[in-house]
Design a protein around this motif. Structure first.
Motif, PDB file in Angstrom:
ATOM      1  N   LEU A 258      81.261   9.896  13.663  1.00  0.00           N
ATOM      2  CA  LEU A 258      82.300   9.606  14.650  1.00  0.00           C
ATOM      3  C   LEU A 258      83.568  10.389  14.327  1.00  0.00           C
ATOM      4  CD1 LEU A 258      81.723   5.768  14.984  1.00  0.00           C
ATOM      5  CD2 LEU A 258      81.694   7.369  16.915  1.00  0.00           C
ATOM      6  N   TRP A 259      83.949  10.348  13.075  1.00  0.00           N
ATOM      7  CA  TRP A 259      85.137  11.075  12.621  1.00  0.00           C
ATOM      8  C   TRP A 259      84.971  12.580  12.883  1.00  0.00           C
ATOM      9  CZ3 TRP A 259      87.608   9.868   7.189  1.00  0.00           C
ATOM     10  CH2 TRP A 259      88.821  10.532   7.071  1.00  0.00           C
ATOM     11  N   MET A 260      83.833  13.120  12.495  1.00  0.00           N
ATOM     12  CA  MET A 260      83.596  14.557  12.657  1.00  0.00           C
ATOM     13  C   MET A 260      83.629  14.972  14.124  1.00  0.00           C
ATOM     14  SD  MET A 260      80.338  16.828  11.366  1.00  0.00           S
ATOM     15  CE  MET A 260      79.176  15.991  12.455  1.00  0.00           C
ATOM     16  N   TYR A 261      82.960  14.192  14.994  1.00  0.00           N
ATOM     17  CA  TYR A 261      82.924  14.545  16.410  1.00  0.00           C
ATOM     18  C   TYR A 261      84.298  14.424  17.049  1.00  0.00           C
ATOM     19  CZ  TYR A 261      77.873  15.116  16.720  1.00  0.00           C
ATOM     20  OH  TYR A 261      76.590  15.576  16.585  1.00  0.00           O
ATOM     21  N   TRP A 262      85.068  13.426  16.653  1.00  0.00           N
ATOM     22  CA  TRP A 262      86.410  13.281  17.214  1.00  0.00           C
ATOM     23  C   TRP A 262      87.233  14.533  16.932  1.00  0.00           C
ATOM     24  CZ3 TRP A 262      85.361   8.267  18.791  1.00  0.00           C
ATOM     25  CH2 TRP A 262      86.242   7.728  19.743  1.00  0.00           C
ATOM     26  N   TYR A 263      87.138  15.046  15.715  1.00  0.00           N
ATOM     27  CA  TYR A 263      87.848  16.262  15.354  1.00  0.00           C
ATOM     28  C   TYR A 263      87.351  17.446  16.176  1.00  0.00           C
ATOM     29  CZ  TYR A 263      90.703  14.916  11.326  1.00  0.00           C
ATOM     30  OH  TYR A 263      91.690  14.402  10.522  1.00  0.00           O
ATOM     31  N   GLN A 264      86.024  17.591  16.257  1.00  0.00           N
ATOM     32  CA  GLN A 264      85.457  18.727  16.988  1.00  0.00           C
ATOM     33  C   GLN A 264      85.838  18.686  18.466  1.00  0.00           C
ATOM     34  OE1 GLN A 264      81.277  18.418  16.100  1.00  0.00           O
ATOM     35  NE2 GLN A 264      81.432  19.724  14.297  1.00  0.00           N
ATOM     36  N   LEU A 265      85.772  17.510  19.049  1.00  0.00           N
ATOM     37  CA  LEU A 265      86.083  17.372  20.468  1.00  0.00           C
ATOM     38  C   LEU A 265      87.563  17.623  20.742  1.00  0.00           C
ATOM     39  CD1 LEU A 265      83.834  14.279  21.148  1.00  0.00           C
ATOM     40  CD2 LEU A 265      83.576  16.517  22.220  1.00  0.00           C
ATOM     41  N   TYR A 266      88.415  17.171  19.834  1.00  0.00           N
ATOM     42  CA  TYR A 266      89.846  17.428  19.975  1.00  0.00           C
ATOM     43  C   TYR A 266      90.107  18.937  19.988  1.00  0.00           C
ATOM     44  CZ  TYR A 266      94.889  16.766  19.412  1.00  0.00           C
ATOM     45  OH  TYR A 266      96.244  16.762  19.609  1.00  0.00           O
ATOM     46  N   GLY A 267      89.496  19.632  19.036  1.00  0.00           N
ATOM     47  CA  GLY A 267      89.677  21.076  18.975  1.00  0.00           C
ATOM     48  C   GLY A 267      89.070  21.803  20.155  1.00  0.00           C
ATOM     49  N   ALA A 268      87.942  21.292  20.647  1.00  0.00           N
ATOM     50  CA  ALA A 268      87.250  21.967  21.743  1.00  0.00           C
ATOM     51  C   ALA A 268      87.954  21.792  23.084  1.00  0.00           C
ATOM     52  CB  ALA A 268      85.818  21.445  21.837  1.00  0.00           C
ATOM     53  N   PHE A 269      88.628  20.654  23.263  1.00  0.00           N
ATOM     54  CA  PHE A 269      89.190  20.362  24.583  1.00  0.00           C
ATOM     55  C   PHE A 269      90.720  20.226  24.607  1.00  0.00           C
ATOM     56  CE2 PHE A 269      84.782  18.791  24.856  1.00  0.00           C
ATOM     57  CZ  PHE A 269      84.345  19.592  25.907  1.00  0.00           C
ATOM     58  N   VAL A 270      91.292  19.427  23.728  1.00  0.00           N
ATOM     59  CA  VAL A 270      92.733  19.179  23.781  1.00  0.00           C
ATOM     60  C   VAL A 270      93.522  20.453  23.509  1.00  0.00           C
ATOM     61  CG1 VAL A 270      94.655  17.856  22.822  1.00  0.00           C
ATOM     62  CG2 VAL A 270      92.431  16.761  23.191  1.00  0.00           C
ATOM     63  N   HIS A 271      93.075  21.231  22.533  1.00  0.00           N
ATOM     64  CA  HIS A 271      93.771  22.472  22.223  1.00  0.00           C
ATOM     65  C   HIS A 271      93.690  23.474  23.371  1.00  0.00           C
ATOM     66  CE1 HIS A 271      93.755  21.916  17.551  1.00  0.00           C
ATOM     67  NE2 HIS A 271      94.645  21.171  18.175  1.00  0.00           N
ATOM     68  N   LYS A 272      92.774  23.240  24.314  1.00  0.00           N
ATOM     69  CA  LYS A 272      92.642  24.120  25.485  1.00  0.00           C
ATOM     70  C   LYS A 272      93.212  23.464  26.740  1.00  0.00           C
ATOM     71  CE  LYS A 272      88.440  26.210  23.591  1.00  0.00           C
ATOM     72  NZ  LYS A 272      86.980  26.427  23.787  1.00  0.00           N
ATOM     73  N   GLY A 273      93.948  22.370  26.550  1.00  0.00           N
ATOM     74  CA  GLY A 273      94.570  21.715  27.677  1.00  0.00           C
ATOM     75  C   GLY A 273      93.643  20.860  28.509  1.00  0.00           C
ATOM     76  N   GLN A 274      92.490  20.464  27.940  1.00  0.00           N
ATOM     77  CA  GLN A 274      91.509  19.675  28.681  1.00  0.00           C
ATOM     78  C   GLN A 274      91.415  18.262  28.100  1.00  0.00           C
ATOM     79  OE1 GLN A 274      88.090  22.297  28.119  1.00  0.00           O
ATOM     80  NE2 GLN A 274      88.363  23.117  30.175  1.00  0.00           N
TER      81      GLN A 274
END
Length: 326
Positions: A258-274
């Motif tokens: 859960l921790w790992m995916y939260w980090y990956q998803l944050y980087g994949a989407f939030v950093h791109k404005g999604q």
């Protein structure tokens, strides 16, 4: 090796017409020759079934079997029905390939070390810009407890969850099967198998060539199907509710992934404005996160700071991730 025990290699096949021949050829060309290669045509709508049959006609070591489409787990379980008399078992996904000497290296070690139930090896990631080794420079023997602790971390190449990066004694798998109808099934399968072994050895070499980002591969990209991983882990806990140790490691795996995916998803989407997409996908994980924090889990990293970070993440995942990745 004067006597070569029989190794079953199970290859689920579905819509991989452009990749299947290189995969099967890499298995047939192994320096270890006593193989039973079980090609499981999982109701593939293309020409894969015919390719499997052609290989079976050309080489007596190849067995081509056909079934209605049921998914990767179903195909692997179907293939396991044909492993009687095989002392060892391996899995290969049909869009990947293996290095020519990896089975000889793994079985040579297993034959000499009766207390080792599984031999793993590193992977070579096949990317658009080349081949990259992901593994260790030195071999290492893991006790059962050490292997479990490494497995549940969620970010280790030493004892990864993938079924295809290992050679198993058939007795280590026994009656354990992959959960059907769900994706991301390797984690719970590996945890259930590792829970009953004596020890595990990691070879310091790349043995599996993993094709990254094939179009149509179920592991490509991020989507809400990732929740299946946590559902599989919870199913494992339900089925083994009387095994406190297994449930402890299972919940530890859930927390770390859960921790790992939260980090990956944050980087994949939030950093791109999604951020809306990030919220949509992670919302599928929230029920699992809430249940995970109510169950005991291990701090496999070991530090007090990590323990505090884990507590904060489990109770305020969006706040924690935003603070740490801003």
């Amino acid at each position: 090796m004067s006597h070569q025990p029989l190794l079953a290699v199970i290859v689920p096949v579905y819509k991989v017409e452009d990749y299947l021949r290189p995969c099967v050829d890499s298995i047939l060309s192994q320096s270890y020759s006593n193989l039973r290669i079980i090609l499981v045509d999982d109701g593939s709508p293309d020409g894969c079934g015919a390719i499997c049959d052609a290989y079976a006609e050309q080489d007596p070591r190849v067995l081509s079997v056909h079934k209605e489409n049921g998914g990767l787990s179903s195909a692997r379980n179907f293939g396991l029905q044909y492993t009687e008399g095989c002392e060892y078992i391996a899995f290969v996904d049909s869009d990947d390939s293996i290095e020519p000497d990896i089975y000889e290296a793994a079985i040579s070690y297993l034959e000499v070390h009766a207390d080792v139930d599984i031999v793993g090896y590193g992977i070579n990631e096949i990317r658009a810009d080349g081949k990259f080794y992901c593994g260790e420079k030195e071999g290492r023997l893991f006790s059962r407890e050490e292997a479990l602790a490494e497995l549940v971390q969620g970010f280790s190449f030493k004892v990864g969850p993938s079924a295809w990066s290992k050679v198993y004694r058939a007795s280590a798998i026994g009656a354990i099967r992959f959960r059907e109808g769900y994706v991301y099934e390797d984690n719970s399968f590996s945890l259930e198998v590792f829970n009953k072994i004596n020890s595990y050895y990691l070879l310091p070499k790349g043995g599996y060539n993993y094709l990254l980002y094939r179009e149509g591969a179920i592991t490509s990209g991020f989507d809400t199907r990732m929740a299946c991983l946590f559902d599989n882990i919870e199913d494992l806990q339900r089925r083994h509710a009387d095994d406190a140790t297994l449930c402890l490691y299972a919940n530890t795996m859930a927390v770390n992934y859960l921790w790992m995916y939260w980090y990956q998803l944050y980087g994949a989407f939030v950093h791109k404005g999604q951020e809306a997409k990030y919220r949509e996908i992670t919302s599928a994980f929230l029920p699992y996160l809430k249940r995970a924090r109510q169950r005991p889990f291990l701090n496999v990293i070991g530090t007090r700071v990590h323990s505090l970070k884990t507590w904060l993440f489990l109770h305020a995942p969006y706040t924690y991730t935003r603070i740490n990745l801003r």
